[in-house]
Design a protein around this motif. Sequence first.
Motif, PDB file in Angstrom:
ATOM      1  N   ALA A  96      44.139  34.002   5.561  1.00 14.68           N
ATOM      2  CA  ALA A  96      43.378  34.320   6.833  1.00 14.68           C
ATOM      3  C   ALA A  96      44.191  33.227   7.875  1.00 14.68           C
ATOM      4  N   PHE A  97      44.434  31.951   7.395  1.00 15.73           N
ATOM      5  CA  PHE A  97      44.866  30.791   8.168  1.00 15.73           C
ATOM      6  C   PHE A  97      46.247  30.607   8.129  1.00 15.73           C
ATOM      7  N   SER A  98      46.874  30.919   6.877  1.00 13.58           N
ATOM      8  CA  SER A  98      48.182  30.463   6.694  1.00 13.58           C
ATOM      9  C   SER A  98      49.289  31.627   6.606  1.00 13.58           C
ATOM     10  N   HIS A  99      50.036  31.815   7.562  1.00 16.26           N
ATOM     11  CA  HIS A  99      51.110  33.010   7.505  1.00 16.26           C
ATOM     12  C   HIS A  99      52.333  32.723   7.222  1.00 16.26           C
ATOM     13  N   GLN A 100      52.582  31.644   6.404  1.00 12.58           N
ATOM     14  CA  GLN A 100      53.972  31.499   5.829  1.00 12.58           C
ATOM     15  C   GLN A 100      54.506  32.197   4.848  1.00 12.58           C
ATOM     16  N   GLY A 101      55.787  32.595   4.610  1.00  8.87           N
ATOM     17  CA  GLY A 101      56.295  33.295   3.469  1.00  8.87           C
ATOM     18  C   GLY A 101      57.125  34.413   4.340  1.00  8.87           C
ATOM     19  N   VAL A 102      58.090  35.193   3.526  1.00  2.00           N
ATOM     20  CA  VAL A 102      59.049  35.954   4.057  1.00  2.00           C
ATOM     21  C   VAL A 102      58.668  37.174   3.325  1.00  2.00           C
ATOM     22  N   THR A 103      57.712  37.441   2.741  1.00  7.70           N
ATOM     23  CA  THR A 103      57.531  38.905   2.039  1.00  7.70           C
ATOM     24  C   THR A 103      56.025  39.361   3.093  1.00  7.70           C
ATOM     25  N   PHE A 108      47.683  41.471  10.959  1.00  5.27           N
ATOM     26  CA  PHE A 108      46.482  41.350  11.326  1.00  5.27           C
ATOM     27  C   PHE A 108      46.457  41.972  12.789  1.00  5.27           C
ATOM     28  N   PRO A 109      45.172  42.346  13.190  1.00  6.57           N
ATOM     29  CA  PRO A 109      44.872  42.903  14.406  1.00  6.57           C
ATOM     30  C   PRO A 109      45.236  41.454  15.608  1.00  6.57           C
ATOM     31  N   SER A 110      45.372  40.322  15.278  1.00  4.91           N
ATOM     32  CA  SER A 110      45.742  39.316  16.194  1.00  4.91           C
ATOM     33  C   SER A 110      47.185  39.307  16.212  1.00  4.91           C
ATOM     34  N   GLY A 111      48.068  40.084  15.367  1.00  5.72           N
ATOM     35  CA  GLY A 111      49.522  39.984  15.308  1.00  5.72           C
ATOM     36  C   GLY A 111      50.104  39.078  14.714  1.00  5.72           C
ATOM     37  N   ASN A 112      49.479  38.253  13.682  1.00  2.58           N
ATOM     38  CA  ASN A 112      49.682  37.246  12.437  1.00  2.58           C
ATOM     39  C   ASN A 112      49.981  38.107  11.509  1.00  2.58           C
ATOM     40  N   PRO A 113      51.153  37.690  10.604  1.00  2.00           N
ATOM     41  CA  PRO A 113      51.481  38.407   9.384  1.00  2.00           C
ATOM     42  C   PRO A 113      50.703  38.220   8.281  1.00  2.00           C
ATOM     43  N   LEU A 114      50.345  39.050   7.320  1.00  2.00           N
ATOM     44  CA  LEU A 114      49.849  38.748   6.083  1.00  2.00           C
ATOM     45  C   LEU A 114      51.083  38.791   5.085  1.00  2.00           C
ATOM     46  N   THR A 115      51.336  37.724   4.495  1.00  2.00           N
ATOM     47  CA  THR A 115      52.392  37.640   3.505  1.00  2.00           C
ATOM     48  C   THR A 115      51.740  37.460   1.840  1.00  2.00           C
ATOM     49  N   LEU A 116      52.791  37.894   1.211  1.00  6.05           N
ATOM     50  CA  LEU A 116      52.615  37.730  -0.243  1.00  6.05           C
ATOM     51  C   LEU A 116      52.556  36.573  -0.601  1.00  6.05           C
ATOM     52  N   GLU A 117      53.520  35.447  -0.130  1.00  2.15           N
ATOM     53  CA  GLU A 117      53.292  34.174  -0.649  1.00  2.15           C
ATOM     54  C   GLU A 117      51.765  33.455  -0.326  1.00  2.15           C
ATOM     55  N   SER A 118      51.438  33.706   1.008  1.00  2.00           N
ATOM     56  CA  SER A 118      50.103  33.285   1.257  1.00  2.00           C
ATOM     57  C   SER A 118      48.953  33.750   0.262  1.00  2.00           C
ATOM     58  N   ILE A 119      48.967  34.960  -0.012  1.00  2.39           N
ATOM     59  CA  ILE A 119      48.088  35.289  -0.753  1.00  2.39           C
ATOM     60  C   ILE A 119      47.864  34.662  -2.271  1.00  2.39           C
ATOM     61  N   ALA A 270      58.616  23.282 -12.385  1.00  5.56           N
ATOM     62  CA  ALA A 270      58.626  23.383 -10.985  1.00  5.56           C
ATOM     63  C   ALA A 270      58.337  24.798 -10.481  1.00  5.56           C
ATOM     64  N   PHE A 271      57.663  24.854  -9.438  1.00  9.44           N
ATOM     65  CA  PHE A 271      57.227  26.046  -8.770  1.00  9.44           C
ATOM     66  C   PHE A 271      56.897  25.989  -7.475  1.00  9.44           C
ATOM     67  N   TRP A 272      57.459  26.843  -6.495  1.00 13.16           N
ATOM     68  CA  TRP A 272      57.360  27.207  -5.123  1.00 13.16           C
ATOM     69  C   TRP A 272      56.708  28.217  -4.800  1.00 13.16           C
ATOM     70  N   TYR A 273      55.805  28.148  -3.961  1.00 15.74           N
ATOM     71  CA  TYR A 273      55.202  29.406  -3.070  1.00 15.74           C
ATOM     72  C   TYR A 273      55.794  29.761  -1.676  1.00 15.74           C
ATOM     73  N   TYR A 274      56.351  28.817  -1.131  1.00 17.43           N
ATOM     74  CA  TYR A 274      56.906  28.957   0.278  1.00 17.43           C
ATOM     75  C   TYR A 274      58.176  28.496   0.436  1.00 17.43           C
ATOM     76  N   PRO A 275      59.173  29.047   1.042  1.00 17.37           N
ATOM     77  CA  PRO A 275      59.032  30.109   1.760  1.00 17.37           C
ATOM     78  C   PRO A 275      58.968  31.520   0.853  1.00 17.37           C
ATOM     79  N   SER A 276      59.499  31.243  -0.109  1.00 19.19           N
ATOM     80  CA  SER A 276      59.291  32.499  -1.046  1.00 19.19           C
ATOM     81  C   SER A 276      59.144  32.122  -2.498  1.00 19.19           C
ATOM     82  N   ILE A 277      58.240  32.922  -3.222  1.00 16.33           N
ATOM     83  CA  ILE A 277      58.094  32.536  -4.730  1.00 16.33           C
ATOM     84  C   ILE A 277      59.052  32.347  -5.569  1.00 16.33           C
ATOM     85  N   ARG A 278      59.501  31.346  -6.038  1.00 15.29           N
ATOM     86  CA  ARG A 278      60.442  30.994  -7.375  1.00 15.29           C
ATOM     87  C   ARG A 278      60.047  29.783  -8.064  1.00 15.29           C
TER      88      ARG A 278
END
Length: 314
Positions: A96-103, A108-119, A270-278
């Motif tokens: 709800a508060f973080s909209h980073q990520g490429v997927t 949202f109704p506010s226009g912010n994206p819901l990304t797989l990385e934030s979930i 080593a594991f990263w969630y942003y900008p993509s999961i890898r």
Amino acid sequence: MLDPRCIDRFVETWVGDKNIIVKRQDSFSTYHPIVNLVYFIFTIGYALAFTHPVCLGMSFIGAFVYSVLLRGYDGFRTNIKYMIPLILLTALINPAFSHQGVTILTYFPSGNPLTLESIMYGIMAAFMLVTVICWFSCFNCVISSDKMVYLFGKAAPVLSLILSMTLRFIPDIAGQFGKVYRAQRASGYKPKGSYFVRIRTGCHVFSAVVTWALERALVTADSMRSRGYGLSGRSAYSLYRFRKSDTKALAFILVCGLYVLAGSVCGGFAFWYYPSIRGSISGTLTVSMYVVYVCLICVPIYMQAKENFKIRKM
């Protein structure tokens, strides 16, 4: 000869109006406090440091199982009661508060994206939070106030006293709250009426409990000062002695913990969630670290299973 630390294997409990001594189903608690402390430094530290999903899953399962071994059905019920709301709340707050990520999944109704990385990051943060809380609950059961004073009494006497009092603060407050409430009900006072009336009654009980806690803290400080606690040259009696089993357990924990630490420095976890999961999932180093990390987490569980097996053979 009976080892003095075997006293730790028995706890006093109340069943109805009878005082009964029952055996605590935990073998790891009887080991030397240094062994207990080193184990929890590794497990809690790695639970906070590693964001690898497999590591979090193993640590969560290990903490949950060990908590149930220590506290029985009550521990299972308490864990479920706070874990599910915390996991759901934390996992929902991050997207709800973080909209980073490429997927991008949707908007949202506010226009912010819901990304797989934030979930995924929200789920990771939720499991990390409940895992650390669960490990600290195990720490509170195993590291008693006597062990805390033994570990830090000489190096930092004031710190050890504060830590031992802090670890016992929440359980003592909860127990005293129940006593005050039951005393009020036994005297014939039963709060009735609206919701605000009950809140006011709860505030009165809480005020009495806080007053009791402050008074107890002052009495404890005066008592320890009168006994010369913290003075240079003061000797202290200790029940704890290093046995051969303590040396073996400490060596095993150190080898496993340091191997996982060295492997993590080399990038095995080593594991990263942003900008993509890898990240590293199935490399040779990573798989070997999985095995060693499981061995580290399962040390208390293995000790208890080994002791139960010995008891059944007798």
